[in-house]
Design an enzyme around this catalytic site. Structure first.
Site, PDB file in Angstrom:
ATOM      1  CB  CYS A  89      -0.990  -0.043   1.150  1.00 45.02           C
ATOM      2  SG  CYS A  89      -2.395   1.035   0.826  1.00 45.02           S
ATOM      3  CG  HIS A 143      -3.513  -2.621   4.106  1.00 42.13           C
ATOM      4  ND1 HIS A 143      -2.347  -2.270   4.700  1.00 42.13           N
ATOM      5  CD2 HIS A 143      -4.017  -1.504   3.549  1.00 42.13           C
ATOM      6  CE1 HIS A 143      -2.150  -0.987   4.517  1.00 42.13           C
ATOM      7  NE2 HIS A 143      -3.141  -0.497   3.820  1.00 42.13           N
TER       8      HIS A 143
HETATM    9  N1  GLN Z   1      -1.952   6.865   2.061  1.00 42.29           N
HETATM   10  C1  GLN Z   1      -2.144   6.014   0.951  1.00 42.29           C
HETATM   11  C2  GLN Z   1      -3.516   6.130   0.300  1.00 42.29           C
HETATM   12  O1  GLN Z   1      -4.489   6.410   0.945  1.00 42.29           O
HETATM   13  C3  GLN Z   1      -1.892   4.604   1.389  1.00 42.29           C
HETATM   14  C4  GLN Z   1      -2.811   4.185   2.458  1.00 42.29           C
HETATM   15  C5  GLN Z   1      -2.505   2.871   2.995  1.00 42.29           C
HETATM   16  O2  GLN Z   1      -1.336   2.460   3.145  1.00 42.29           O
HETATM   17  N2  GLN Z   1      -3.562   2.192   3.365  1.00 42.29           N
HETATM   18  O3  GLN Z   1      -3.624   5.907  -0.903  1.00 42.29           O
END
Ligand code: GLN
Length: 238
Positions: free
Chosen positions: A94, A188
């Protein structure tokens, strides 16, 4: 045999307990009689050295945390790029995935990336949240995604094709990137516990780089893992 794992910024990039993936990597080595050494690098630490590392793991985080981490990571841009080009194994989830690209454009500002992958990310209007199922070279991959960014991967090979969920950009049907020994994905949390074949792919790449004569991992009895994976696939696949 031993595999050395470096977890980058577990203090900041650990949004959904990505640390569990480290434990899964470690345990699946130990179950095969292979030693595993895990080191962490946090913002408090001075420097890191990749010369004796087999697997680098970067998790996901909020935009705020990503910005902090990014500045520290850019100091190691050359080193990380050389490591990947030298077939070093890198897993990025992510926020960590987005940081491997050229940039992550948010409203009013742009976060520079490591330029390890020829990809870029732009913030979209709605967040892409939910369960996700992929078709991949490692069978069906299941997981959970939550991202505002849309990642455009150009000619890179995706990790998988989306059967259910949003994926990289909510449009192309591609999810993640496979490049050399890099696995980059929006999935995730318990990515490896839910997808043991993907975990073993990562471990095999790392073992083959450290031990050129190494061929393959001995099989584990993954009946519970596979049953859980199949249950999720059935639940979400149309
Ligand atoms: N901040 C990034 C987004 O919202 C990644 C978020 C995350 O790692 N869940 O796209």
């Amino acid at each position: 045999m031993i595999i050395k794992i470096l977890h980058l910024f577990p203090d900041l990039l650990n949004l959904y307990g990505d640390k569990g993936n480290i434990e899964c990597l470690r345990k699946r080595l130990v179950w095969r009689g292979i030693d595993a050494e895990v080191a962490s690098y946090t913002c408090e630490d001075g420097d890191f050295d990749l010369s004796d590392v087999d697997i680098v793991f970067i998790g996901g985080g909020s935009d705020r945390e990503q910005k902090i981490v990014c500045n520290r990571l850019l100091e190691h841009k050359r080193e990380l790029k050389d490591y990947v080009e030298d077939n070093g194994t890198l897993v990025a989830v992510c926020g960590g995935y987005q940081l491997l690209g050229r940039y992550y454009r948010l409203e009013g500002e742009t976060i520079s990336g490591l330029e390890i992958l020829d990809i870029y990310t732009e913030q979209g209007k709605k967040r892409l949240i939910g369960n996700i199922v992929l078709e991949s070279d490692f069978g069906k991959i299941v997981g959970f995604e939550n991202h505002g960014g849309r990642t455009y991967i150009g000619n890179h090979k995706p990790l998988g094709r989306v059967l259910y969920g949003y994926g990289n950009d909510d449009d192309s049907g591609a999810e993640g990137v496979l490049y050399k020994n890099v696995v980059a994905t929006y999935l995730h949390g318990p990515l490896f516990p839910k997808n043991p074949r993907l975990c073993d792919y990562v471990l095999t790449n790392a073992l083959q780089r450290r031990y050129p004569d190494f061929t393959e991992l001995s099989p584990l009895r993954d009946s519970l893992e596979n049953t859980a994976n199949e249950y999720i696939v059935k639940r979400f696949q149309k």
